[in-house]
Design an enzyme around this catalytic site. Sequence first.
Site, PDB file in Angstrom:
ATOM      1  CB  SER A 109      -1.084  -0.125   1.214  1.00 25.84           C
ATOM      2  OG  SER A 109      -1.590   1.036   1.152  1.00 25.84           O
TER       3      SER A 109
ATOM      4  CE1 TYR B 158      -4.210  -2.024   5.491  1.00 35.80           C
ATOM      5  CE2 TYR B 158      -3.153   0.178   5.172  1.00 35.80           C
ATOM      6  CZ  TYR B 158      -3.693  -0.997   4.606  1.00 35.80           C
ATOM      7  OH  TYR B 158      -4.063  -1.009   3.185  1.00 35.80           O
TER       8      TYR B 158
END
Length: 249
Positions: A141, A155
């Site tokens: 990501s 995350y």
Amino acid sequence: MRRNILITGASSGLGAEMARQFGALGHNLVLTARREDRLKTLQEELTAKHPAISVILHRLDVTDHEQVFEVFRAAEAELDGGLDRIIVNAGIGKGAPLGSGRFDANRETAMTNFVAALAQAEAAMELFRAKNAGHLVIISSVAALRGLPKTVTTYAATKAAVATLAEGLQLELLGKPITVSAIYPGYIRSELNEKVTSAPFMVDTVKGVRAIVKAIEAEKAKAYVPPWPWVPMARFLKYAPLPLLKRMI
């Protein structure tokens, strides 16, 4: 052509849309996820649209590490020629500020997004090393580029970890027949972020995944997708001073 592809986390979001787009390109698919009902619905959709391809389903909880190895080995045996490409996609977006009493949420995110990804990479590389061929894809990501605050701290850390895992393998396998790609999606609409009402540069699932699939098919070592605006944004995010970064997010 990498004809036979396994995708984890394929019951929804980016994984399901990758299955649709790879299926349209003529790839045989092994689709895995916990939600078998959604996998079955997707299988019916894909075989109706593309009757020439094989679509095999396996229920898989990627945090069950023994099951990861069992499913990957079974999939290798089920398709003629075995698996050519494995996409480590399964992940979750839970999280809470550290010290706020939600270690359970942060631990679950770490176990799913990193430890389970490590298990998938191990299982994939076991198969690829045995035949000295294959393409391992790890979905990271743009959140991996910097430490991020509050609910996304853990995350972001997990996505940085899997990106580093991919790069370590790339260094080891440089010039060899096994290739490794790290894909850094930007803000792409999916179930993972469906509650996010506003985010800069958000694109719809189909458009975002089209860029992911293009990068994977090209077997790029590293790809920020969609390229605009995430290629220039990645450079900025990587080097922006913390005070400036804090004002932006």
